[in-house]
Design a protein around this motif. Structure first.
Motif: not given
Length: 81
Positions: A53-55, A58-60, A65-68
């Protein structure tokens, strides 16, 4: 590409954990060891879903997303309350 492989890796982990959870729930051996493993698998699943969900979030919103990151099980578990 790294983003897709990371998401694929998370999905793979989720699938494997779901299979293990199912096997543990259907195992007639309800020993303390098996029950502890079931709780551990449930916590790991919650962490994987949270990370996914975090990824996606972040992408949205145009973030990397790599920072999740995987949050502690106690933190993720408390979201239910």
């Amino acid at each position: 590409m790294a983003d897709q492989s990371s998401t694929a890796s998370i999905n793979s982990s989720i699938n494997a954990l779901m299979e293990e959870e199912h096997a543990l729930r259907n195992n007639p051996d309800k020993s303390a060891e098996n029950q502890q493993r079931l709780r551990s698998v449930e916590a790991e699943l919650d962490q994987c879903w949270d990370l996914l969900r975090q990824r996606r979030g972040k992408a949205e919103f145009g973030e990397d997303p790599g920072q999740a990151h995987v949050r502690p099980a106690a933190e993720v578990e408390n979201y239910r309350n």
